[in-house]
Design a protein around this motif. Structure first.
Motif, PDB file in Angstrom:
ATOM      1  N   LEU A 232       0.814  -1.218   0.000  1.00 42.06           N
ATOM      2  CA  LEU A 232       0.000   0.000   0.000  1.00 42.06           C
ATOM      3  C   LEU A 232       0.846   1.266   0.000  1.00 42.06           C
ATOM      4  O   LEU A 232       0.463   2.284  -0.595  1.00 42.06           O
ATOM      5  CB  LEU A 232      -0.936  -0.006   1.218  1.00 42.06           C
ATOM      6  N   ASP A 233       1.999   1.222   0.685  1.00 43.03           N
ATOM      7  CA  ASP A 233       2.795   2.443   0.740  1.00 43.03           C
ATOM      8  C   ASP A 233       3.349   2.833  -0.630  1.00 43.03           C
ATOM      9  O   ASP A 233       3.708   3.995  -0.853  1.00 43.03           O
ATOM     10  CB  ASP A 233       3.935   2.301   1.752  1.00 43.03           C
ATOM     11  N   ALA A 234       3.390   1.895  -1.571  1.00 38.49           N
ATOM     12  CA  ALA A 234       3.852   2.231  -2.922  1.00 38.49           C
ATOM     13  C   ALA A 234       2.862   3.163  -3.611  1.00 38.49           C
ATOM     14  O   ALA A 234       3.257   4.003  -4.435  1.00 38.49           O
ATOM     15  CB  ALA A 234       4.035   0.961  -3.745  1.00 38.49           C
ATOM     16  N   PHE A 235       1.569   3.030  -3.300  1.00 37.51           N
ATOM     17  CA  PHE A 235       0.545   3.832  -3.961  1.00 37.51           C
ATOM     18  C   PHE A 235       0.515   5.279  -3.471  1.00 37.51           C
ATOM     19  O   PHE A 235      -0.169   6.116  -4.064  1.00 37.51           O
ATOM     20  CB  PHE A 235      -0.826   3.189  -3.765  1.00 37.51           C
ATOM     21  N   VAL A 236       1.237   5.562  -2.382  1.00 39.03           N
ATOM     22  CA  VAL A 236       1.322   6.941  -1.886  1.00 39.03           C
ATOM     23  C   VAL A 236       2.765   7.426  -1.909  1.00 39.03           C
ATOM     24  O   VAL A 236       3.068   8.483  -1.350  1.00 39.03           O
ATOM     25  CB  VAL A 236       0.736   7.059  -0.454  1.00 39.03           C
ATOM     26  N   ASP A 237       3.635   6.670  -2.573  1.00 35.72           N
ATOM     27  CA  ASP A 237       5.028   7.083  -2.674  1.00 35.72           C
ATOM     28  C   ASP A 237       5.111   8.334  -3.543  1.00 35.72           C
ATOM     29  O   ASP A 237       4.652   8.327  -4.692  1.00 35.72           O
ATOM     30  CB  ASP A 237       5.857   5.957  -3.295  1.00 35.72           C
ATOM     31  N   PRO A 238       5.665   9.427  -3.027  1.00 35.65           N
ATOM     32  CA  PRO A 238       5.674  10.679  -3.798  1.00 35.65           C
ATOM     33  C   PRO A 238       6.446  10.567  -5.111  1.00 35.65           C
ATOM     34  O   PRO A 238       6.112  11.261  -6.084  1.00 35.65           O
ATOM     35  CB  PRO A 238       6.336  11.684  -2.836  1.00 35.65           C
ATOM     36  N   ARG A 239       7.455   9.707  -5.162  1.00 30.46           N
ATOM     37  CA  ARG A 239       8.208   9.550  -6.414  1.00 30.46           C
ATOM     38  C   ARG A 239       7.337   8.940  -7.505  1.00 30.46           C
ATOM     39  O   ARG A 239       7.369   9.377  -8.666  1.00 30.46           O
ATOM     40  CB  ARG A 239       9.432   8.667  -6.172  1.00 30.46           C
ATOM     41  N   LEU A 240       6.536   7.945  -7.142  1.00 25.98           N
ATOM     42  CA  LEU A 240       5.683   7.293  -8.127  1.00 25.98           C
ATOM     43  C   LEU A 240       4.490   8.180  -8.506  1.00 25.98           C
ATOM     44  O   LEU A 240       4.043   8.176  -9.653  1.00 25.98           O
ATOM     45  CB  LEU A 240       5.196   5.946  -7.602  1.00 25.98           C
ATOM     46  N   LEU A 241       3.970   8.929  -7.535  1.00 26.46           N
ATOM     47  CA  LEU A 241       2.879   9.852  -7.836  1.00 26.46           C
ATOM     48  C   LEU A 241       3.361  10.940  -8.802  1.00 26.46           C
ATOM     49  O   LEU A 241       2.659  11.299  -9.754  1.00 26.46           O
ATOM     50  CB  LEU A 241       2.341  10.482  -6.549  1.00 26.46           C
ATOM     51  N   ALA A 242       4.563  11.461  -8.558  1.00 31.29           N
ATOM     52  CA  ALA A 242       5.120  12.467  -9.459  1.00 31.29           C
ATOM     53  C   ALA A 242       5.376  11.875 -10.844  1.00 31.29           C
ATOM     54  O   ALA A 242       5.123  12.521 -11.864  1.00 31.29           O
ATOM     55  CB  ALA A 242       6.421  13.024  -8.878  1.00 31.29           C
ATOM     56  N   SER A 243       5.857  10.631 -10.881  1.00 28.16           N
ATOM     57  CA  SER A 243       6.086   9.971 -12.168  1.00 28.16           C
ATOM     58  C   SER A 243       4.790   9.806 -12.947  1.00 28.16           C
ATOM     59  O   SER A 243       4.765   9.945 -14.177  1.00 28.16           O
ATOM     60  CB  SER A 243       6.737   8.593 -11.949  1.00 28.16           C
ATOM     61  N   SER A 244       3.700   9.514 -12.244  1.00 30.81           N
ATOM     62  CA  SER A 244       2.400   9.371 -12.907  1.00 30.81           C
ATOM     63  C   SER A 244       1.963  10.682 -13.537  1.00 30.81           C
ATOM     64  O   SER A 244       1.484  10.709 -14.679  1.00 30.81           O
ATOM     65  CB  SER A 244       1.345   8.893 -11.907  1.00 30.81           C
ATOM     66  N   LEU A 245       2.116  11.773 -12.799  1.00 30.75           N
ATOM     67  CA  LEU A 245       1.742  13.085 -13.330  1.00 30.75           C
ATOM     68  C   LEU A 245       2.597  13.443 -14.543  1.00 30.75           C
ATOM     69  O   LEU A 245       2.089  13.968 -15.549  1.00 30.75           O
ATOM     70  CB  LEU A 245       1.886  14.150 -12.242  1.00 30.75           C
ATOM     71  N   LEU A 246       3.886  13.157 -14.463  1.00 31.79           N
ATOM     72  CA  LEU A 246       4.768  13.422 -15.602  1.00 31.79           C
ATOM     73  C   LEU A 246       4.381  12.560 -16.798  1.00 31.79           C
ATOM     74  O   LEU A 246       4.450  13.004 -17.948  1.00 31.79           O
ATOM     75  CB  LEU A 246       6.226  13.151 -15.216  1.00 31.79           C
ATOM     76  N   GLY A 247       3.951  11.321 -16.530  1.00 35.48           N
ATOM     77  CA  GLY A 247       3.521  10.439 -17.605  1.00 35.48           C
ATOM     78  C   GLY A 247       2.268  10.959 -18.308  1.00 35.48           C
ATOM     79  O   GLY A 247       2.162  10.887 -19.539  1.00 35.48           O
TER      80      GLY A 247
END
Length: 319
Positions: A232-247
């Motif tokens: 679950l902590d992966a879904f709130v990881d700021p690095r992955l959230l930022a990567s999603s927005l950049l994607g």
């Protein structure tokens, strides 16, 4: 052609320059995304990080497509054009190529570094883009003039020069080969997304098609590993959230720019932004930057300027 692609059919100088700036920003976003994805992949694993990134992105663009009436109309057009065979079936598989790129970021950035990753990616991207423009994969055929081919060759030369003197010594051949293939596939993703945008006329359903295809592909990879879903902590990881927005930003910009300016011109400007940002990121990360990296970027800059100033090959619509 409809929507944004149609509005840019005869761009003014201001719109053209704005498109170049947007393409440069896509390259910067790609380098930042590569760094963030590589960092998070070390903690969660490449396929788990990609699953989260694509999943979050799919929720965002999917919600946008549902809420917006114009986006729903665009999604209907995609389905209708697929049934009528006005939109080729491969155009809606662009997300599979996007998934490969994200996996490649998680696997190859660590051994290559962000700058050399970008240079190897550029080599595959430039070759693929030249071929795809020649056959009209994006929906508009651009004949391979001397300037376009020479500029693409100059960019590839810059990538080779930069990669040979990588900051980690001789780069692993398997990593270079993986990134080269990923670059060629990324050129196809741009062409496929441009085709989808021409059909939908709106960015949201185009991005939703891309993210859904990628999410399904990565989901199958995750299931095949037997590791289960990410924590679950992966879904709130700021690095992955930022990567999603950049994607989301990248696929939206790439769809419009590939439809308007062609895959090769998009690839060259994107590459310049990617290489410069990659060298900056590697510099701040403490990686020594060899003179070959600067020379490779200079050759790429020459290719971009040459294309921007000289190239005027006309685009012809492809049915």
């Amino acid at each position: 052609m409809s929507g944004l692609a149609e509005q840019w059919s005869a761009p003014s100088t201001g719109v053209r320059v704005g498109g170049w700036i947007a393409a440069l920003s896509v390259g910067v976003a790609a380098s930042v995304q590569s760094f963030l994805t590589a960092e998070s992949s070390q903690q969660f694993g490449a396929e788990q990080a990609a699953f989260v990134m694509l999943g979050v992105g799919l929720v965002g663009v999917g919600t946008w497509s549902i809420v917006s009436r114009q986006a729903r109309v665009g999604a209907t057009r995609i389905v209708s054009d697929l049934r009528a065979k006005r939109l080729p079936w491969w155009a809606v598989l662009s997300g599979v190529g996007g998934a490969l790129f994200i996996l490649c970021q998680g696997i190859a950035v660590e051994p290559l570094g962000v700058a050399v990753f970008g240079m190897a990616f550029l080599a595959g991207h430039a070759v693929g883009a030249t071929l795809l423009d020649a056959v009209g994969a994006s929906g508009a055929r651009r004949r391979p003039t001397f300037v376009r081919v020479a500029a693409g060759g100059l960019a590839v030369a810059g990538a080779v020069v930069g990669a040979v003197g990588g900051e980690f010594g001789a780069p692993p051949l398997w990593a270079v080969a993986l990134v080269l293939v990923s670059g060629g596939v990324a050129a196809w993703v741009g062409a496929a997304s441009a085709r989808t945008l021409r059909s939908a006329g709106r960015i949201a359903p185009t991005a939703a098609v891309n993210f859904s295809g990628g999410f399904i592909a990565i989901g199958l990879v995750v299931l095949s590993t037997g590791r289960g879903l990410p924590p679950l902590d992966a879904f709130v990881d700021p690095r992955l959230l930022a990567s999603s927005l950049l994607g989301i930003y990248s696929i939206a910009a790439v769809s419009v720019l590939a439809a308007r300016r062609g895959v090769l011109e998009l690839a060259l400007f994107t590459a310049l932004g990617q290489l410069v940002a990659g060298m900056v990121i590697d510099g701040f990360s403490g990686n020594a930057l060899p003179w070959t990296a600067a020379l490779g970027s200079a050759l790429t800059l020459s290719a971009v300027v040459w294309t921007a100033v000289v190239s005027r090959s006309a685009a012809r619509e492809v049915a």
